[in-house]
Design an enzyme around this catalytic site. Structure first.
Site, PDB file in Angstrom:
ATOM      1  N   LYS A  44       0.250  -1.347  -0.251  1.00  0.00           N
ATOM      2  CA  LYS A  44      -0.382   0.371   0.145  1.00  0.00           C
ATOM      3  C   LYS A  44       1.120   1.169   0.161  1.00  0.00           C
ATOM      4  O   LYS A  44       2.120   0.830   0.445  1.00  0.00           O
ATOM      5  CB  LYS A  44      -1.055  -0.460   1.437  1.00  0.00           C
ATOM      6  CG  LYS A  44      -1.988   1.293   1.490  1.00  0.00           C
ATOM      7  CD  LYS A  44      -3.019   0.478  -0.013  1.00  0.00           C
ATOM      8  CE  LYS A  44      -3.718   2.189   0.347  1.00  0.00           C
ATOM      9  NZ  LYS A  44      -3.097   3.325   0.674  1.00  0.00           N
ATOM     10  N   ASN A  68     -13.795   6.163  -5.836  1.00  0.00           N
ATOM     11  CA  ASN A  68     -13.205   6.400  -4.998  1.00  0.00           C
ATOM     12  C   ASN A  68     -11.941   7.653  -3.853  1.00  0.00           C
ATOM     13  O   ASN A  68     -11.718   8.509  -4.784  1.00  0.00           O
ATOM     14  CB  ASN A  68     -12.024   5.576  -4.007  1.00  0.00           C
ATOM     15  CG  ASN A  68     -10.972   5.704  -4.796  1.00  0.00           C
ATOM     16  OD1 ASN A  68      -9.690   6.015  -3.843  1.00  0.00           O
ATOM     17  ND2 ASN A  68     -10.632   5.460  -6.012  1.00  0.00           N
ATOM     18  N   SER A  69     -12.291   7.661  -2.748  1.00  0.00           N
ATOM     19  CA  SER A  69     -11.707   8.933  -2.489  1.00  0.00           C
ATOM     20  C   SER A  69     -11.360   8.307  -0.866  1.00  0.00           C
ATOM     21  O   SER A  69     -11.937   8.374   0.111  1.00  0.00           O
ATOM     22  CB  SER A  69     -12.349  10.293  -1.804  1.00  0.00           C
ATOM     23  OG  SER A  69     -11.544  11.676  -1.461  1.00  0.00           O
ATOM     24  N   LEU A  72      -5.280   7.608   1.703  1.00  0.00           N
ATOM     25  CA  LEU A  72      -4.080   7.736   1.398  1.00  0.00           C
ATOM     26  C   LEU A  72      -4.609   6.817   3.299  1.00  0.00           C
ATOM     27  O   LEU A  72      -3.188   6.714   3.919  1.00  0.00           O
ATOM     28  CB  LEU A  72      -3.080   7.994   1.713  1.00  0.00           C
ATOM     29  CG  LEU A  72      -2.122   8.427   0.418  1.00  0.00           C
ATOM     30  CD1 LEU A  72      -1.606   9.539   0.228  1.00  0.00           C
ATOM     31  CD2 LEU A  72      -1.738   7.176  -0.188  1.00  0.00           C
ATOM     32  N   ASN A 126       5.196   7.472  -5.629  1.00  0.00           N
ATOM     33  CA  ASN A 126       3.352   7.873  -6.012  1.00  0.00           C
ATOM     34  C   ASN A 126       3.413   9.274  -6.022  1.00  0.00           C
ATOM     35  O   ASN A 126       3.792  10.220  -5.092  1.00  0.00           O
ATOM     36  CB  ASN A 126       2.289   7.537  -5.034  1.00  0.00           C
ATOM     37  CG  ASN A 126       1.016   7.201  -5.731  1.00  0.00           C
ATOM     38  OD1 ASN A 126       0.266   8.414  -6.513  1.00  0.00           O
ATOM     39  ND2 ASN A 126      -0.175   7.022  -4.789  1.00  0.00           N
ATOM     40  N   CYS A 129      -1.146  11.209  -6.646  1.00  0.00           N
ATOM     41  CA  CYS A 129      -2.391  10.312  -5.310  1.00  0.00           C
ATOM     42  C   CYS A 129      -3.695  11.339  -5.534  1.00  0.00           C
ATOM     43  O   CYS A 129      -3.199  12.961  -5.309  1.00  0.00           O
ATOM     44  CB  CYS A 129      -2.331  10.428  -4.335  1.00  0.00           C
ATOM     45  SG  CYS A 129      -4.117  10.110  -3.040  1.00  0.00           S
ATOM     46  N   ASN A 192      -2.500   6.809 -12.537  1.00  0.00           N
ATOM     47  CA  ASN A 192      -3.434   6.292 -11.157  1.00  0.00           C
ATOM     48  C   ASN A 192      -5.293   6.570 -11.868  1.00  0.00           C
ATOM     49  O   ASN A 192      -6.003   6.821 -13.230  1.00  0.00           O
ATOM     50  CB  ASN A 192      -3.008   7.662 -10.398  1.00  0.00           C
ATOM     51  CG  ASN A 192      -3.296   6.929  -8.906  1.00  0.00           C
ATOM     52  OD1 ASN A 192      -4.580   6.558  -8.870  1.00  0.00           O
ATOM     53  ND2 ASN A 192      -2.777   7.049  -7.935  1.00  0.00           N
ATOM     54  N   GLY A 218     -11.776   1.486 -12.898  1.00  0.00           N
ATOM     55  CA  GLY A 218     -12.408   0.156 -13.902  1.00  0.00           C
ATOM     56  C   GLY A 218     -12.590   0.787 -14.833  1.00  0.00           C
ATOM     57  O   GLY A 218     -11.542   1.672 -15.939  1.00  0.00           O
ATOM     58  N   THR A 269      -8.914  -1.883  -9.345  1.00  0.00           N
ATOM     59  CA  THR A 269     -10.901  -2.271  -8.858  1.00  0.00           C
ATOM     60  C   THR A 269     -11.584  -3.595  -9.179  1.00  0.00           C
ATOM     61  O   THR A 269     -11.776  -4.238  -8.485  1.00  0.00           O
ATOM     62  CB  THR A 269     -11.345  -1.365 -10.253  1.00  0.00           C
ATOM     63  OG1 THR A 269     -11.414  -0.482  -9.903  1.00  0.00           O
ATOM     64  CG2 THR A 269     -12.960  -1.646 -10.350  1.00  0.00           C
TER      65      THR A 269
END
Length: 308
Positions: A44, A68-69, A72, A126, A129, A192, A218, A269
């Protein structure tokens, strides 16, 4: 028939892995991934300290994907460092370690600790995000991206790649590629989720954070993901591998990511919807396509998308 793939000097049994946001937060999650049919797995995305993330509901499955939100949520850097070091002791150095510090200083602190550790896998930094309230995506600030990479590669000496947000303009692809080509990156992950989308059901938003705005994943995003994979495959140096991510529901989707130039393909997803059995199904479907087209290995078609 071989579905082996390679990044840098390491060979993977197959091209599939999880995306860093999907079912990889806890030790139990990571153990399931380890015992799955994936070619490897990634932790993660973590911050120095553990985070609860955004309030629920923060992830919802949709007909064509997800929104999604998450914000983190993670168990903190030390947990994941200890995990990958334990795997190193077991001889597993094919892991990916995702970090997503809330500041440049936080990323540098984590990378300093990784650099001085026995970790021998890859770090995925990353830069993308979209769901931290009040924090812009570094990957959309080109000067800041260059500053971050300058400072990191002034001291960091282990294999590293970056996870990118989706880009939508040819000029942006070229600008970003020119920046990335300056540094000894081993891979880029694209894309992302597409950030700040809105999904409505029964006259209401479906997630709570950010007034319902969240990242879309997705099937909704597959064309954008394929475009990013293709453009970066064409624009980046040959020694920078592409990890494709976005819209993978079937073996055909995996095939198309590889056709556009990906060396590995992440599942997000669909892993959330189907759990780890998704890897076995996707591999079976990919091999069926390869057999029908008489391809003996991924190298027979990787990056060989035809143009009209």
């Amino acid at each position: 028939m071989s579905v082996e793939t390679k990044i840098s000097n390491k060979i993977f049994d197959n091209c599939l892995m999880n995306a860093s946001g999907a079912k990889c937060m806890t030790f139990e999650d990571l153990s399931k991934l380890k015992n799955s049919e994936s070619g490897t797995w990634i932790t993660k995305s973590c911050t120095i300290s553990s985070r609860e993330g955004n309030p629920s509901p923060r992830y919802v499955d949709l007909k064509l994907g997800s929104i999604n939100s998450m914000g983190l949520p993670n168990l903190g850097f030390q947990f994941y460092l200890d995990y990958v070091l334990d795997e190193h002791k077991l001889g597993n150095d094919h892991l990916f370690f995702s970090i997503a510090g809330l500041s440049l200083e936080e990323n540098m602190e984590m990378l300093n600790k990784i650099n001085s550790s026995d970790f021998q896998g890859w770090v995925e930094l990353n830069l993308s995000c979209p769901n931290i309230q009040g924090k812009p995506q570094t990957g959309y600030d080109f000067e800041r991206t260059e500053e971050v990479l300058d400072k990191i590669f002034s001291f960091y000496s282990k294999p590293l790649g970056v996870k990118l947000p989706p880009y939508f303009d040819i000029a942006h692809f070229e600008i970003v590629a020119d920046i990335l080509n300056q540094y000894p990156l081993q891979f880029v992950t694209c894309i992302n989720s597409i950030g700040n989308a809105l999904y409505i059901e029964d006259e209401s938003v479906v997630i709570k954070p950010k007034n319902g705005f969240g990242g879309i994943g997705g099937a909704y995003i597959k064309p954008t993901a394929l475009a990013n994979v293709r453009m970066f495959y064409k624009l980046l140096r040959n020694d920078i591998s592409i990890i494709g991510c976005g819209g993978v529901e079937t073996g055909k989707d995996v095939f198309e990511h590889l056709l556009c130039g990906a060396s590995m393909v992440q599942i997000g997803t669909q892993l959330m919807k189907e759990d780890i059995s998704v890897f076995s199904r996707l591999l079976t479907e990919l091999k069926t396509i390869m057999k029908a087209k008489n391809y003996k290995s991924l190298n027979d078609f990787k990056g060989k998308l035809k143009e009209l």
